[in-house]
Write a protein that holds these residues in place. Structure first.
Motif, PDB file in Angstrom:
ATOM      1  N   SER A 127       0.821  -1.219   0.000  1.00 60.05           N
ATOM      2  CA  SER A 127       0.000   0.000   0.000  1.00 60.05           C
ATOM      3  C   SER A 127       0.848   1.258   0.000  1.00 60.05           C
ATOM      4  CB  SER A 127      -0.898   0.042   1.237  1.00 60.05           C
ATOM      5  OG  SER A 127      -1.727  -1.075   1.255  1.00 60.05           O
ATOM      6  N   ARG A 128       0.253   2.283  -0.564  1.00 62.69           N
ATOM      7  CA  ARG A 128       0.823   3.637  -0.495  1.00 62.69           C
ATOM      8  C   ARG A 128       0.211   4.320   0.727  1.00 62.69           C
ATOM      9  NH1 ARG A 128       2.082   7.533  -5.478  1.00 62.69           N
ATOM     10  NH2 ARG A 128       3.830   6.103  -5.441  1.00 62.69           N
ATOM     11  N   TRP A 129       1.058   4.872   1.582  1.00 63.53           N
ATOM     12  CA  TRP A 129       0.601   5.519   2.813  1.00 63.53           C
ATOM     13  C   TRP A 129       0.926   7.005   2.740  1.00 63.53           C
ATOM     14  CZ3 TRP A 129      -0.050   2.504   7.816  1.00 63.53           C
ATOM     15  CH2 TRP A 129      -0.162   1.130   7.581  1.00 63.53           C
ATOM     16  N   LYS A 130       0.134   7.782   3.511  1.00 64.92           N
ATOM     17  CA  LYS A 130       0.332   9.234   3.477  1.00 64.92           C
ATOM     18  C   LYS A 130       0.253   9.822   4.879  1.00 64.92           C
ATOM     19  CE  LYS A 130      -1.403  13.177   0.852  1.00 64.92           C
ATOM     20  NZ  LYS A 130      -2.493  13.714   0.077  1.00 64.92           N
ATOM     21  N   ALA A 131       1.034  10.881   5.123  1.00 69.20           N
ATOM     22  CA  ALA A 131       0.917  11.648   6.375  1.00 69.20           C
ATOM     23  C   ALA A 131       1.053  13.120   6.018  1.00 69.20           C
ATOM     24  CB  ALA A 131       2.001  11.246   7.363  1.00 69.20           C
ATOM     25  N   GLU A 132       0.287  13.961   6.696  1.00 72.85           N
ATOM     26  CA  GLU A 132       0.359  15.407   6.410  1.00 72.85           C
ATOM     27  C   GLU A 132       1.659  15.995   6.958  1.00 72.85           C
ATOM     28  OE1 GLU A 132      -1.600  17.011   4.349  1.00 72.85           O
ATOM     29  OE2 GLU A 132      -2.695  15.134   4.102  1.00 72.85           O
ATOM     30  N   ALA A 133       2.063  15.497   8.138  1.00 71.57           N
ATOM     31  CA  ALA A 133       3.277  16.009   8.783  1.00 71.57           C
ATOM     32  C   ALA A 133       3.753  14.976   9.784  1.00 71.57           C
ATOM     33  CB  ALA A 133       2.962  17.322   9.498  1.00 71.57           C
ATOM     34  N   VAL A 134       4.960  15.121  10.281  1.00 70.76           N
ATOM     35  CA  VAL A 134       5.435  14.213  11.342  1.00 70.76           C
ATOM     36  C   VAL A 134       5.962  15.046  12.507  1.00 70.76           C
ATOM     37  CG1 VAL A 134       6.018  12.213   9.903  1.00 70.76           C
ATOM     38  CG2 VAL A 134       7.701  14.021  10.264  1.00 70.76           C
ATOM     39  N   ALA A 135       5.925  14.448  13.718  1.00 73.80           N
ATOM     40  CA  ALA A 135       6.343  15.164  14.924  1.00 73.80           C
ATOM     41  C   ALA A 135       7.833  15.510  14.848  1.00 73.80           C
ATOM     42  CB  ALA A 135       6.065  14.291  16.141  1.00 73.80           C
ATOM     43  N   GLU A 136       8.177  16.640  15.436  1.00 72.10           N
ATOM     44  CA  GLU A 136       9.583  17.067  15.488  1.00 72.10           C
ATOM     45  C   GLU A 136      10.420  16.091  16.313  1.00 72.10           C
ATOM     46  OE1 GLU A 136      11.538  19.766  14.335  1.00 72.10           O
ATOM     47  OE2 GLU A 136       9.892  19.804  12.898  1.00 72.10           O
ATOM     48  N   LEU A 137      11.621  15.848  15.887  1.00 75.56           N
ATOM     49  CA  LEU A 137      12.554  14.997  16.645  1.00 75.56           C
ATOM     50  C   LEU A 137      13.325  15.862  17.642  1.00 75.56           C
ATOM     51  CD1 LEU A 137      14.686  12.733  14.267  1.00 75.56           C
ATOM     52  CD2 LEU A 137      13.141  12.008  16.067  1.00 75.56           C
ATOM     53  N   PRO A 138      13.595  15.333  18.839  1.00 71.29           N
ATOM     54  CA  PRO A 138      14.516  16.072  19.700  1.00 71.29           C
ATOM     55  C   PRO A 138      15.889  16.136  19.028  1.00 71.29           C
ATOM     56  CG  PRO A 138      13.979  13.916  20.632  1.00 71.29           C
ATOM     57  CD  PRO A 138      13.170  14.055  19.385  1.00 71.29           C
ATOM     58  N   SER A 139      16.608  17.233  19.225  1.00 64.93           N
ATOM     59  CA  SER A 139      17.917  17.312  18.564  1.00 64.93           C
ATOM     60  C   SER A 139      18.872  16.319  19.229  1.00 64.93           C
ATOM     61  CB  SER A 139      18.466  18.736  18.628  1.00 64.93           C
ATOM     62  OG  SER A 139      18.566  19.103  19.963  1.00 64.93           O
ATOM     63  N   GLY A 140      19.780  15.812  18.479  1.00 64.06           N
ATOM     64  CA  GLY A 140      20.715  14.803  18.977  1.00 64.06           C
ATOM     65  C   GLY A 140      21.614  14.411  17.841  1.00 64.06           C
ATOM     66  N   ASP A 141      22.249  13.269  17.956  1.00 66.63           N
ATOM     67  CA  ASP A 141      23.117  12.808  16.873  1.00 66.63           C
ATOM     68  C   ASP A 141      22.294  12.554  15.625  1.00 66.63           C
ATOM     69  OD1 ASP A 141      25.224  12.941  18.477  1.00 66.63           O
ATOM     70  OD2 ASP A 141      25.381  10.781  18.882  1.00 66.63           O
ATOM     71  N   ARG A 142      22.782  13.024  14.502  1.00 66.46           N
ATOM     72  CA  ARG A 142      22.064  12.833  13.241  1.00 66.46           C
ATOM     73  C   ARG A 142      22.893  11.986  12.285  1.00 66.46           C
ATOM     74  NH1 ARG A 142      17.566  16.673  12.960  1.00 66.46           N
ATOM     75  NH2 ARG A 142      16.769  16.281  15.040  1.00 66.46           N
ATOM     76  N   PHE A 143      22.192  11.276  11.401  1.00 60.10           N
ATOM     77  CA  PHE A 143      22.902  10.522  10.360  1.00 60.10           C
ATOM     78  C   PHE A 143      23.516  11.498   9.356  1.00 60.10           C
ATOM     79  CE2 PHE A 143      19.672   7.252  11.500  1.00 60.10           C
ATOM     80  CZ  PHE A 143      20.544   6.239  11.853  1.00 60.10           C
TER      81      PHE A 143
END
Ligand SMILES: CC(C)(COP(=O)(O)OP(=O)(O)OC[C@H]1O[C@@H](n2cnc3c(N)ncnc32)[C@H](O)[C@@H]1OP(=O)(O)O)[C@@H](O)C(=O)NCCC(=O)NCCS
Length: 275
Positions: A127-143
């Motif tokens: 299936s194709r899924w959709k979201a309008e927005a996603v919750a902010e991540l706490p800042s931390g180590d990033r890829f």
């Protein structure tokens, strides 16, 4: 009446091809068309009526083992006259001529009866899924951003997808953003309706969860995610992030059985046109 079957070129994108995908509500942008045509300039076809593009099909080869057929579109005024069948036969003939063993595609409900008639068999629904927005991540180590494809990462992708698709991954990364972990990567690119996430491949659900959350951060929603239906961890992750399914597709195959895939490593497909 016979229509002209010709190679589909980059000039056709703005001259009718993109209009066809837009007309049926697809998310593809001109760059998505350019990527597939550029990858296979001899293997994409159109049908023309008095200079007007009325049907399209594209092929994407991953070596001789597997190829994907995509962008199967016929203008609504020209349907049920056998035009899609003619385009499909041109694509299949081209791929057979290249010695391709397995042909795959992702079928919409409209496309499925056509493909079944030609001999494709269904492998599984996704299936194709959709979201309008996603919750902010706490800042931390990033890829880190993915600039150069490490051989180890390409090897993980090859095992997940079943065959080497490094050329296409590099093309995809040029059209959007990509981040990498030691054991996985995620990509996001702009779409006509929504930002399209994928492919996302990771050997571990926790790494996949971090990659997905992070690639969506700070990017404009809404988001579309083609969730691998054969990976329960992908479905769980999509649900937990507020994504909801809105369209079903069927993965189908013609020819030799597909090479072994690590389906549980695939979280998001790249695009229905290319797998
Ligand atoms: C799917 C699509 C490409 C078919 O184009 P088409 O030119 O009408 O297809 P054809 O005339 O070659 O149909 C071949 C056979 O497929 C089946 N078929 C095609 N459209 C069908 C429909 N709407 N309902 C049921 N069967 C259908 C029939 O068996 C048909 O043969 P018949 O007309 O002799 O019964 C066209 O409907 C389209 O562009 N749809 C929107 C985009 C899309 O979903 N593309 C498929 C992506 S996977």
């Amino acid at each position: 009446m016979r229509y002209e079957l010709r190679p589909l070129t980059e000039a056709d994108i703005e001259a009718g091809a993109w209009e066809l995908s837009t007309l049926v509500g697809w998310n593809q942008q001109p760059c998505d068309w350019r990527r597939v045509i550029g990858d296979s300039p001899d293997g994409c076809f159109k049908l023309v009526d008095a200079g007007r593009v009325i049907g399209t099909v594209t092929t994407t080869r991953y070596g001789r083992q597997v190829a994907w057929i995509g962008m199967m579109l016929v203008h609504p005024d020209y349907r049920r006259r056998g035009l899609a069948t003619e385009l499909m036969m041109a694509a299949i003939e081209y791929l057979r001529g290249c010695g391709v063993a397995t042909i795959r595609l992702d079928a919409t409900p409209l496309g499925r009866p056509l493909y079944e008639k030609i001999g494709f068999r269904a492998d599984g629904t996704w299936s194709r899924w959709k979201a309008e927005a996603v919750a902010e991540l706490p800042s931390g180590d990033r890829f880190p951003k993915l600039h150069t494809w490490r051989p180890e990462l390409l090897q993980i992708d090859r095992q997940a997808f079943g065959v080497d698709r490094s050329g296409m991954l590099k093309r995809l990364a040029e059209d959007g953003i990509a981040i990498e972990g030691i054991t996985g990567y995620a990509m996001l690119r702009p779409g006509r309706i929504a930002s399209q996430m994928g492919p996302v491949v990771a050997t571990d659900p926790q790494v996949a969860g971090r990659l997905v959350r992070e690639i969506l951060q700070g990017q404009p929603g809404p988001f579309i995610w083609d969730v691998n239906g054969a990976n329960p961890a992908a479905i769980e992750l999509a649900q937990s992030l507020g994504f909801r399914p809105f369209r079903e597709l069927e993965r189908m195959t013609l020819g030799e059985p597909v090479p072994p895939e690590r389906q549980e490593w695939v979280y998001a497909f790249a695009d229905p046109a290319i797998g």
